[in-house]
Each structure stands twice: as structure tokens, then as C-alpha cells.
Design a protein around this motif. Structure first.
Motif, mmCIF file in Angstrom:
data_model
loop_
_atom_site.group_PDB
_atom_site.id
_atom_site.type_symbol
_atom_site.label_atom_id
_atom_site.label_comp_id
_atom_site.label_asym_id
_atom_site.label_seq_id
_atom_site.Cartn_x
_atom_site.Cartn_y
_atom_site.Cartn_z
ATOM 1 N N ILE A 79 0.923 -1.203 0.098
ATOM 2 C CA ILE A 79 0.092 0.049 -0.063
ATOM 3 C C ILE A 79 0.926 1.337 -0.120
ATOM 4 N N PRO A 80 0.515 2.204 -0.663
ATOM 5 C CA PRO A 80 1.460 3.457 -0.849
ATOM 6 C C PRO A 80 1.959 3.943 0.502
ATOM 7 N N GLY A 81 3.074 4.048 0.797
ATOM 8 C CA GLY A 81 3.666 4.702 2.019
ATOM 9 C C GLY A 81 4.162 3.290 2.761
ATOM 10 N N GLY A 82 4.018 2.034 2.165
ATOM 11 C CA GLY A 82 4.587 0.789 2.661
ATOM 12 C C GLY A 82 3.955 0.508 4.008
ATOM 13 N N GLY A 83 4.569 -0.488 4.741
ATOM 14 C CA GLY A 83 3.920 -1.200 5.902
ATOM 15 C C GLY A 83 5.255 -1.508 6.682
ATOM 16 N N PRO A 84 4.836 -1.708 7.870
ATOM 17 C CA PRO A 84 5.951 -2.120 8.741
ATOM 18 C C PRO A 84 6.605 -3.593 8.490
ATOM 19 N N GLY A 85 7.715 -4.062 8.974
ATOM 20 C CA GLY A 85 7.908 -5.394 8.527
ATOM 21 C C GLY A 85 7.117 -6.294 9.721
ATOM 22 N N SER A 86 7.618 -7.640 9.893
ATOM 23 C CA SER A 86 6.750 -8.627 10.831
ATOM 24 C C SER A 86 7.795 -9.764 11.182
ATOM 25 N N TRP A 87 8.855 -9.886 10.487
ATOM 26 C CA TRP A 87 9.548 -11.059 10.659
ATOM 27 C C TRP A 87 10.684 -10.815 11.864
ATOM 28 N N ALA A 88 10.553 -11.839 12.578
ATOM 29 C CA ALA A 88 11.376 -12.034 13.919
ATOM 30 C C ALA A 88 13.126 -12.099 13.721
ATOM 31 N N GLY A 89 13.153 -12.422 12.751
ATOM 32 C CA GLY A 89 14.653 -12.482 12.360
ATOM 33 C C GLY A 89 15.112 -10.871 11.922
ATOM 34 N N SER A 90 14.111 -9.876 11.914
ATOM 35 C CA SER A 90 14.765 -8.341 11.765
ATOM 36 C C SER A 90 15.102 -7.850 13.004
ATOM 37 N N LYS A 91 16.406 -7.555 13.367
ATOM 38 C CA LYS A 91 16.655 -7.167 14.705
ATOM 39 C C LYS A 91 16.648 -5.757 15.051
ATOM 40 N N HIS A 92 15.942 -5.095 14.138
ATOM 41 C CA HIS A 92 15.892 -3.604 14.586
ATOM 42 C C HIS A 92 14.749 -2.986 14.945
ATOM 43 N N PHE A 93 13.643 -3.836 15.272
ATOM 44 C CA PHE A 93 12.408 -3.386 15.588
ATOM 45 C C PHE A 93 12.560 -2.923 17.265
ATOM 46 N N GLN A 94 12.051 -2.003 17.534
ATOM 47 C CA GLN A 94 11.918 -1.474 19.085
ATOM 48 C C GLN A 94 10.826 -1.579 19.699
#
Length: 301
Positions: free
Chosen positions: A219-234
Motif C-alpha cells: 500500500i502507498p507509504g509501505g508498511g512495517p515489517g513482521s519477521w522476527a529475524g529482523s533485529k531492528h524493531f523497537q
């Protein structure tokens, strides 16, 4: 029109199923949730989820078993060793008119069934960056592109099979069996190198049968990630953020969920909502607590 959520589970993933349902009910006390048993080892879990979260068992277990047997007949065992892993496909033939399927290695951070609103325009919804990250890996072999089985536009819609939504009747049972037979005759189309099972088959079925699809991250503007392998989530207030964007859910697909794993403490928070959390000094008490829960569940069931 009925709307709700399906999960597939048994005792083996019981802890994950409880964590998922705790998170779902935290944000949405009323949405209908149905448990599709992975195998016959599910009764204790079903009783616990029924008592705590009003989860119902998929109502037609005879059909579920017939469907599983049909898949076993369609696929050779050296192609699909565990037909039960395809049981999520019965979601198209269950009691819900609009449904969201969620794997049990997920916890959610919002009233997640609201994504079903997009089904007013689309026949299939997913919500991940698999297409932008792993591309065709864990889904299709290079042959599917070389032989032009799908267009490049279609291939840009590949998705992770742990979170998706659709509508009853979008795929008929006859069409489902025909597509499964088609898959069974072309093992060379699929990438099973990382021991995925349903994901390649489900992608093939969706790209072949449902032309109007939506990946929410596009969707325009994108969306957040969701994978637990991504270590940058706060983490903020027991919710994860991708920059300033609040995650809708976190999925441990292909990543460990043991102590020390990414976002493990957050998983433990949702797992032990409103009940004692085990500690090294309370192992005996915890076992006693759960034995009591299981005994109570057996009596209820």
C-alpha cells in the motif's frame, strides 16, 4: 456474514497457540476463532483454549480427515511427507465467510481481524516482505520463471504462508483438488530446500486461482515489517515498532523461539498474561499449575 480467524495446532505447539490467543484476545475479545487440529493430539489444548478464549474446534472433522486423506492420495510421500501440514487449506471450506489464517508462531499487536475489511475489494490478502527479501526462495525454483509459468507481475506477489486472508467460495473444492494434482505432477517447480511444506503449494494455488490479490506492505507509504529475524524493531509498551510504524504482528518464521531468541521476552509477556510465569525457583509449582489446568481441561472436554 461470518468473519473470524483460523489456526492449526496440536499439543506440540500448545505454548505458542496460547501466546497467540492471549495476544488476539488482548486486542479483540469477541472475534470468532476456530482451531483446525493438526492431528489427533489436540484435545487438551482445545479445552484450554475453549475455556480461556472461547476457541471453537473446526466443526466438520470428518471432512478434515477426508481432505487430508485426499491430499495423501494426490502426493507421493517423497514429495509431501506430511499431508497434515496442508490442513490450513480447509479454511476455504469451513464455517467462516471471511477468514484470516494465522500460524501459531505469531503474536499480534492490534485488532488483527480488521484486515478482513480489505476483502471487500480483494480475494486474497497477505502482509509481508518475502517478495522483496527472499524473492522466490522457499517458494519456487528458477524453472517456474524460465518456463514462464507465471508472469513477473504474478511472481512479485509471492508471500509467506503464515498470515493470510480470503473468502469462502473463492476456491471450490473441485478446483482445489485439481490445483493440488497439478502441483503433484511438477515437483520441479518448487523450492523445498529449506524444508518448507505448504508455502510453495499455497503460493501456486493462489497465483493460479485468485487474480485480485493485495499485499498490505505494498500500500502507498509501505508498511512495517513482521519477521522476527529482523533485529531492528523497537519495543514500546509491549508493542514492536519498525521506526515509527507499529507492527501489526511479529512472526518467528524460520527463527528460534527458545530463551535468548529475538523478542523472546515479549513473547513471554503475552504467553503468561494473567497467569504465573515460571521461574527457576518455581518449576515444581509451575508443573503443578499446568497439570491442574490439563486435568480441568480433560474434565471439561
Amino acid at each position: 456474514m461470518s468473519r473470524g480467524i483460523y489456526i492449526v495446532a496440536n499439543e506440540k505447539v500448545g505454548e505458542n497457540a496460547i501466546a497467540l490467543l492471549n495476544s488476539i484476545r488482548y486486542y479483540d475479545p469477541n472475534v470468532s476463532v476456530f482451531l483446525i487440529p493438526f492431528n489427533d493430539n489436540y484435545q487438551n489444548l482445545a479445552a484450554i483454549l475453549s475455556e480461556k478464549h472461547n476457541v471453537q474446534i473446526f466443526p466438520d472433522l470428518d471432512f478434515l480427515n477426508q481432505f487430508t486423506q485426499k491430499i495423501a492420495e494426490i502426493f507421493d510421500r517423497d514429495f509431501l511427507a506430511l499431508p497434515n501440514k496442508m490442513r490450513k487449506l480447509v479454511a476455504w471450506f469451513g464455517p467462516l465467510d471471511e477468514f484470516l489464517y494465522i500460524d501459531t508462531d505469531i503474536i499480534v499487536f492490534e485488532k488483527i481481524a480488521d484486515v478482513l475489511d480489505y476483502l471487500a475489494e480483494f480475494g486474497f490478502i497477505c502482509n509481508d516482505y518475502h517478495h522483496a527479501g527472499r524473492g522466490l526462495q522457499d517458494i519456487f525454483s528458477p524453472l517456474i520463471r524460465e518456463q514462464k509459468i507465471f508472469t513477473e507481475e504474478q511472481l512479485s506477489d509471492v508471500f509467506n504462508s503464515g498470515f493470510w486472508a480470503s473468502k469462502k467460495g473463492t476456491i471450490s473444492l473441485e478446483e482445489m483438488y485439481e490445483l493440488l494434482r497439478e502441483c503433484s505432477q511438477h515437483r520441479e517447480y518448487f523450492d523445498f530446500s529449506r524444508q518448507v511444506t505448504d508455502q510453495p503449494i499455497l503460493n501456486y494455488i493462489i497465483l493460479k486461482s485468485i487474480p485480485k490479490r493485495l499485499n498490505l506492505v505494498k500500500i502507498p507509504g509501505g508498511g512495517p515489517g513482521s519477521w522476527a529475524g529482523s533485529k531492528h524493531f523497537q519495543e514500546r509498551d509491549r508493542v514492536l515498532y519498525d521506526g515509527e510504524k507499529r507492527l501489526q504482528y511479529i512472526h518467528w518464521a524460520g527463527t528460534p523461539m527458545k530463551p535468548g531468541a529475538p523478542y523472546r521476552e515479549l513473547w513471554e509477556y503475552y504467553r503468561y498474561l494473567k497467569e504465573p510465569k515460571p521461574t527457576e525457583t518455581s518449576t515444581v509449582q509451575t508443573k503443578s499449575f499446568w497439570q491442574g489446568m490439563i486435568n480441568k481441561a480433560k474434565n471439561l472436554f
